[in-house]
Design a protein around this motif. Structure first.
Motif: not given
Ligand SMILES: C[S@@+](CC[C@H](N)C(=O)[O-])C[C@H]1O[C@@H](n2cnc3c(N)ncnc32)[C@H](O)[C@@H]1O
Length: 218
Positions: A125-127, A137-139, A147-158, A164-167
């Protein structure tokens, strides 16, 4: 990316991001969020991800948001879900069993559209978003969460310039920068993913790592 870009990708079925299996990071790290049974999980930019069904099997209610009506229809048909549809002010809500799929734009969401969520799963999603949209998106995500809500986020780096993205490549520094003002940010793992992504290798990548993050809204 504009809505037309995604709608066209779905019409042409150029959906290389769609995984035929449940995401391995989700399986490995979801339990570490220690969410209460029955809690509601938000899946932004959900596509027709099978991860949503896995989350339901873990006892969660799932609410996803997705621009394309084609995708949501395909998801329900492929998964044998009889969804009821309801027109709301900004979204069409498709509701089947423990899954609510909101057809519309993530950036138009308000907290009342989601209900109280305790967890978020962000994979691709973010990527999927270019750099100028990622801060927004983050804001916006932060504005939807208590408060207290948890997020599991996967990013990628190359390496810059190899594809050219996406991703899009998102650095660890950027994750800190865009989320750090509203979330505690913890890196859980970094994994070399090039071997498992032949299509991205064909697009020119010589190096690809994924990073798994745990974010906690404060
Ligand atoms: C790269 S795909 C990832 C889908 C899913 N997260 C997965 O892992 O398979 C990104 C999805 O987000 C949808 N999308 C893009 N921009 C959106 C927006 N502003 N609001 C809702 N959905 C959006 C696209 O139609 C596409 O299905």
């Amino acid at each position: 990316m504009e809505s037309d870009f995604w709608q066209q990708r779905w019409r042409e079925q150029r959906i290389g991001w769609h995984q035929p299996k449940v995401n391995a990071w989700l399986r490995e790290y979801w339990a570490s969020l220690e969410l209460p049974p029955g809690s509601r999980v938000f899946v932004p930019l959900c596509g027709k991800s099978l991860d949503m069904l896995w989350l339901v099997r873990q006892g969660h209610e799932v609410v996803g948001v997705e621009l394309s009506p084609l995708v949501l229809a395909a998801f329900c048909e492929e998964q044998g879900l009889q969804a009821e549809q309801q027109e709301e002010e900004r979204f069409v809500r498709h509701h089947a069993q423990c899954i609510h799929l909101l057809e519309g734009d993530f950036f138009h969401l308000r907290p009342s559209d989601l209900g109280k969520v305790q967890g978020v799963w962000d994979r691709a999603a973010l990527v999927a978003l270019p750099e100028p949209m990622r801060g927004e998106y983050a804001r916006h995500l932060a504005s939807l969460l208590d408060p207290g809500t948890q997020v599991l986020l996967v990013t990628m780096e190359y390496p810059a310039g190899e594809m050219e993205g996406p991703p899009f490549s998102v650095s660890a520094a950027e994750v800190q920068e865009i989320f750090g003002g509203a979330f505690h940010v913890k890196l859980l793992e970094t994994g070399d993913m090039l071997a498992g992504n032949p299509s991205l290798r064909e697009r020119g990548l010589n190096r690809l790592v994924e990073q798994v993050w745990q974010l906690r809204r404060f």
